[in-house]
Write an enzyme that holds these catalytic residues in place. Structure first.
Site, short mmCIF file in Angstrom:
data_model
loop_
_atom_site.label_atom_id
_atom_site.label_comp_id
_atom_site.label_asym_id
_atom_site.label_seq_id
_atom_site.Cartn_x
_atom_site.Cartn_y
_atom_site.Cartn_z
N SER A 1 -11.64 -12.60 -28.45
CA SER A 1 -11.34 -12.77 -29.69
C SER A 1 -10.84 -12.17 -30.69
CB SER A 1 -13.45 -13.11 -31.00
OG SER A 1 -13.96 -11.36 -30.66
N THR B 1 -17.31 -7.38 -34.61
CA THR B 1 -17.60 -7.45 -35.71
C THR B 1 -17.18 -5.63 -36.15
OG1 THR B 1 -19.66 -8.52 -35.35
CG2 THR B 1 -19.90 -6.47 -37.03
N ASP C 1 -19.14 -15.02 -17.05
CA ASP C 1 -20.44 -14.40 -17.65
C ASP C 1 -21.36 -14.93 -16.61
OD1 ASP C 1 -19.44 -14.15 -20.61
OD2 ASP C 1 -18.92 -16.04 -20.45
#
Length: 502
Positions: free
Chosen positions: A208, A212, A265
């Site tokens: 990505s 965070t 996934d």
């Protein structure tokens, strides 16, 4: 010259990400004596440390016959020094591979088998080809509930487990897939300001534009060890730190490293990955945000319900109370996409600025309210009001600043040297924003490698726009990267879809 199975350490200065790689001359005494070939796994021993690495052979004079060069990952793990004598030999045969073969041939994996596999995974004894096989077979044949629970427990048991000596210890997690969805620092600040313990470990970006930990690092240091993290939590009631700086569920970090490039996934692996980290961190009650949307990780109501059931069931088996919440995953959250830009959004919300992104604010209040209710701090249905009072009254900002100071000092996010604004080609209404293309253009602009790089969104779905109105702005540290990102934008279908106004 060193003995036949010993070579002198040399730092290659080659970045192989998290994979340990060593380089040896194909005609050196060790390769000839041991029969080593390229891509073989070898064991390197020195100064009481053992390293399992992949061998690349060299046919060039940059490396001497009596030297072994180590990639950055291998060098850091070995803690070697230039010229140190290292022993190189064949690694021991791994019994755990028999369990992997059993799963490939249709068998099931009990706890003992998974514990043996995760022990070898966490110590780097399984080459990437076997890690990829494990990830693939778990996705293809799947893991039933019993196997998922056993895998989660095994991943916890091969690492450190933290006991905070307090109750309840709260946590939250987002399944991901939405650019800009940076609610964690806000939720931690709000919840901790209400007197609830919430130690939060987070990850850096892998595929990505920002993780965070990357965003939080724009505001405070995140590379804390366990002792430092404990001091922060004991002092302020919460933290936001980089999880991989501690040996918490280390097998998960190894699996993620090969899972992401495969683009697989797997529900069982996802559940085990999330909950092993939570259990190892000593979390007792966990809220999990599941964004649902056409381009999110979870795309349908049926898939979200199934994932929710698995998370709740495995959490209960691990002694945790898990609650899930389904949120809108149809468009990016906030304005910024990229570490510094998302950090600016976080501070805008905490500082209650008029231009703060309201969607990020409201999503954070929703999640913080649910955490407060799960903690028993607020009655059912009253958590969001308590969270809003903490944010609007300034307590959340004060606590966030205190957490940043305890982690090493509050920072000011950097700004990019170059920007380019993309404007609306016509009048109309924003019909869609492609979340994947938004993330991709932010990465091409340099995020997260260049922390100030990324994109700023100026519109949301259903906004009315006029010809020439700004849609988004790209941020880059170099003109070359800005131009590269812009060429991508021009080559795609509209990243921001606009339809004629009704």
């Amino acid at each position: 010259m060193p003995p036949h199975n010993r070579l002198l350490a040399r730092r290659a200065g080659i970045d192989t990400y998290q994979q340990s790689v060593v380089y040896m001359r194909s005609d050196c005494a060790v390769c000839r004596a041991e029969g080593f070939q390229s891509q073989a796994q070898v064991e390197v021993i020195g100064n009481g440390r053992h390293l399992f690495a992949i061998l690349h052979q060299v046919n060039s004079d940059w490396l001497r016959n009596d030297e072994i060069a180590l990639s950055e990952a291998a060098w850091n793990l070995m803690g070697a020094t230039e010229g140190e004598e290292l022993m190189v030999r064949h690694p021991p045969i791994l019994d755990s591979l028999a369990h992997l073969r059993n799963k490939v041939h249709g068998g099931s994996l009990a706890y003992a088998a998974l514990r043996a596999l995760m022990e070898d995974v966490s110590h780097g004894r399984l080459p990437d080809i076997h890690l990829a096989s494990f990830v693939t077979v778990c996705a293809g044949r799947g893991l039933d509930l019993g196997e998922t629970v056993a895998l989660t427990r095994a991943m916890v048991d091969v690492g450190e487990r933290i006991d905070w000596g307090a109750s309840p210890v709260m946590d939250k997690h987002c399944i991901g897939g939405l650019p800009g969805n940076r609610t964690t620092p806000l939720v931690v600040a709000i919840v901790a300001s209400c007197g609830v313990v919430m130690p939060k470990t987070s990850s850096r970006a892998i595929t990505s534009a920002a993780g965070t930990a990357d965003v939080m690092e724009m505001l405070a240091p995140v590379d804390l060890d366990l002792a430092a993290m404990r001091r922060v939590v004991e002092r302020e009631g919460g933290c936001v730190v980089w999880g991989s700086a501690m040996r918490v569920s280390p097998a998960d970090d190894m699996l993620i490293r090969v899972e992401r490039p495969l683009g697989i996934d797997s529900e069982g692996l996802m559940v085990a990955s999330i909950l092993s980290k939570k259990a190892a961190m000593g979390s007792q009650r966990v809220l999990i945000d599941i964004p649902v949307g056409p381009l999110a990780k979870v795309r349908s109501d049926a898939a979200s319900s199934q994932l929710s059931r698995s998370l709740v069931s495995v959490g209960a088996a691990m002694g945790m109370q898990v609650q899930t919440v389904f949120t809108d995953g149809s468009q990016p959250v906030g304005r910024g996409v990229g570490p510094a830009l998302e950090a600016m959004d976080v501070m805008a919300v905490l500082e209650r600025r008029a231009d703060a992104p309201q969607d990020l604010r409201e999503r954070a209040l929703l999640l913080a309210g649910l955490v407060l209710e799960m903690a028993g701090k607020a009655a059912a249905g009253a958590g969001q009001a308590m969270a809003r009072e903490a944010l609007d009254g300034g307590r959340a900002l004060a606590r966030f600043i205190a957490i940043c100071e305890a982690q090493g000092g509050l920072r000011v996010p950097p700004k990019a040297a170059h920007t380019h604004c993309v404007t609306a080609p016509a009048n109309g209404v924003v019909s869609a924003i492609d979340t994947r293309l938004v993330a991709r253009m932010a990465k091409l602009a340099g995020a997260p490698r260049d922390p100030a790089a990324g994109a700023t969104l100026h519109v949301r779905v259903q906004d009315s726009v006029r010809l020439g109105q700004p849609l988004f702005t790209l941020h880059a540290e170099s003109l070359g990267e800005l131009q590269y990102a812009m060429s991508f934008v021009r080559s795609q279908l509209p990243i921001v879809g606009i339809e004629p106004a009704p």
